[in-house]
Design a protein around this motif. Structure first.
Motif, mmCIF file in Angstrom:
data_model
loop_
_atom_site.group_PDB
_atom_site.id
_atom_site.type_symbol
_atom_site.label_atom_id
_atom_site.label_comp_id
_atom_site.label_asym_id
_atom_site.label_seq_id
_atom_site.Cartn_x
_atom_site.Cartn_y
_atom_site.Cartn_z
ATOM 1 N N THR A 1 0.839 -1.205 0.000
ATOM 2 C CA THR A 1 0.000 0.000 0.000
ATOM 3 C C THR A 1 0.867 1.247 0.000
ATOM 4 O O THR A 1 2.011 1.224 0.460
ATOM 5 N N LEU A 2 0.298 2.316 -0.528
ATOM 6 C CA LEU A 2 0.874 3.651 -0.424
ATOM 7 C C LEU A 2 -0.151 4.532 0.264
ATOM 8 O O LEU A 2 -1.344 4.465 -0.058
ATOM 9 N N THR A 3 0.290 5.367 1.177
ATOM 10 C CA THR A 3 -0.606 6.283 1.874
ATOM 11 C C THR A 3 -0.332 7.703 1.386
ATOM 12 O O THR A 3 0.806 8.172 1.419
ATOM 13 N N VAL A 4 -1.408 8.350 0.929
ATOM 14 C CA VAL A 4 -1.337 9.719 0.416
ATOM 15 C C VAL A 4 -2.316 10.548 1.232
ATOM 16 O O VAL A 4 -3.473 10.155 1.421
ATOM 17 N N GLY B 1 3.758 7.485 3.390
ATOM 18 C CA GLY B 1 4.194 6.190 3.893
ATOM 19 C C GLY B 1 3.646 5.062 3.050
ATOM 20 O O GLY B 1 3.081 5.274 1.980
ATOM 21 N N GLY B 2 3.814 3.859 3.562
ATOM 22 C CA GLY B 2 3.332 2.681 2.854
ATOM 23 C C GLY B 2 3.674 1.418 3.602
ATOM 24 O O GLY B 2 4.271 1.445 4.681
ATOM 25 N N PHE C 1 8.686 2.698 4.439
ATOM 26 C CA PHE C 1 9.511 3.913 4.448
ATOM 27 C C PHE C 1 9.303 4.776 3.203
ATOM 28 O O PHE C 1 10.173 5.569 2.848
ATOM 29 N N ALA C 2 8.162 4.640 2.531
ATOM 30 C CA ALA C 2 7.908 5.394 1.303
ATOM 31 C C ALA C 2 7.809 6.889 1.582
ATOM 32 O O ALA C 2 7.329 7.314 2.629
ATOM 33 N N TYR D 1 5.354 9.569 -7.813
ATOM 34 C CA TYR D 1 6.804 9.392 -7.778
ATOM 35 C C TYR D 1 7.158 9.100 -6.329
ATOM 36 O O TYR D 1 6.937 9.933 -5.452
ATOM 37 N N VAL D 2 7.707 7.911 -6.096
ATOM 38 C CA VAL D 2 7.893 7.475 -4.713
ATOM 39 C C VAL D 2 9.256 6.822 -4.515
ATOM 40 O O VAL D 2 9.673 5.974 -5.307
ATOM 41 N N TYR D 3 9.951 7.262 -3.465
ATOM 42 C CA TYR D 3 11.166 6.598 -3.025
ATOM 43 C C TYR D 3 10.769 5.468 -2.068
ATOM 44 O O TYR D 3 9.905 5.649 -1.216
ATOM 45 N N HIS D 4 11.408 4.333 -2.231
ATOM 46 C CA HIS D 4 11.150 3.188 -1.349
ATOM 47 C C HIS D 4 12.333 2.238 -1.448
ATOM 48 O O HIS D 4 13.185 2.372 -2.319
ATOM 49 N N TYR D 5 12.371 1.274 -0.539
ATOM 50 C CA TYR D 5 13.468 0.288 -0.530
ATOM 51 C C TYR D 5 13.081 -0.938 -1.312
ATOM 52 O O TYR D 5 11.958 -1.241 -1.539
#
Length: 193
Positions: free
Chosen positions: A136-139, A156-157, A163-164, A189-193
């Motif tokens: 999931t992604l939280t916006v 987040g997510g 750690f999004a 556009y999302v940074y994540h691991y």
């Protein structure tokens, strides 16, 4: 005997002093519930930047609406101030609701402005299938719905998106003013691991 007692006392005081200094200089000294970790300890790999593109179908009309009012305004407002809708909207690859399903958008939006159609949106994008299946992604942020392009923060997510952080751009593509149904294009556009 006195010399042995002095040696034991000195050693004890040295160890006590060393332990006190160590405890006082640790970043989480004495709080008992936290610790600093490196990303490697959680087996996090190198951070990536991903671009996601899909369409959000917010349907208020018909026998099976995907968005319903849960709080109605207490005053007659030209901007719907006070209206809160809960939604479980379809996310698709294409503009048509019959195109491939990416997942669901679940959350709420509440109109929070007296002067324009602007809502506070809190939503989770729940992905179903593909490499992000189950993630999931939280916006959450301000959505001035009549603006051509709106930007909302990714806060987040879960799963692949732990750690999004990033942002979402929303652009209304279809809007039916008679029944309130809309289709919104999202570019995230999302940074994540």
């Amino acid at each position: 005997m006195a010399k042995a007692l002095l040696t034991i006392s000195s050693t004890f005081l040295f160890l006590l002093l060393a332990a006190t200094i160590r405890a006082a200089t640790e970043p989480n000294a004495g709080d008992g519930y936290s610790q600093l970790l490196s990303p490697a300890k959680l087996r996090l790999r190198k951070e990536k930047l991903s671009h996601l593109h899909f369409y959000f179908h917010d349907i208020l009309s018909g026998p099976n609406p995907t968005a319903v009012p849960i709080v109605r305004p207490t005053t007659n407002s030209s901007t719907s101030f006070g209206l809160v809708n809960m939604f479980d909207d379809l996310l698709t690859v294409g503009l048509e609701p019959s195109s491939k399903i990416v997942g669901r958008a679940q959350g709420f939006y509440g109109f929070a402005s007296h002067s324009e159609f602007a809502a506070l949106m809190a939503q989770n994008f729940v992905f179903m299938g593909g490499r992000f299946n189950g993630s999931t992604l939280t916006v959450m942020g301000r959505n001035a719905v009549l603006s051509p392009v709106r930007e909302l923060p990714v806060i987040g997510g879960t799963g692949a998106f732990r750690f999004a952080r990033g942002y979402a751009k929303a652009r209304t593509r279809v809007s039916d003013l008679t029944n309130g149904d809309v289709v919104v294009e999202y570019n995230i556009y999302v940074y994540h691991y």
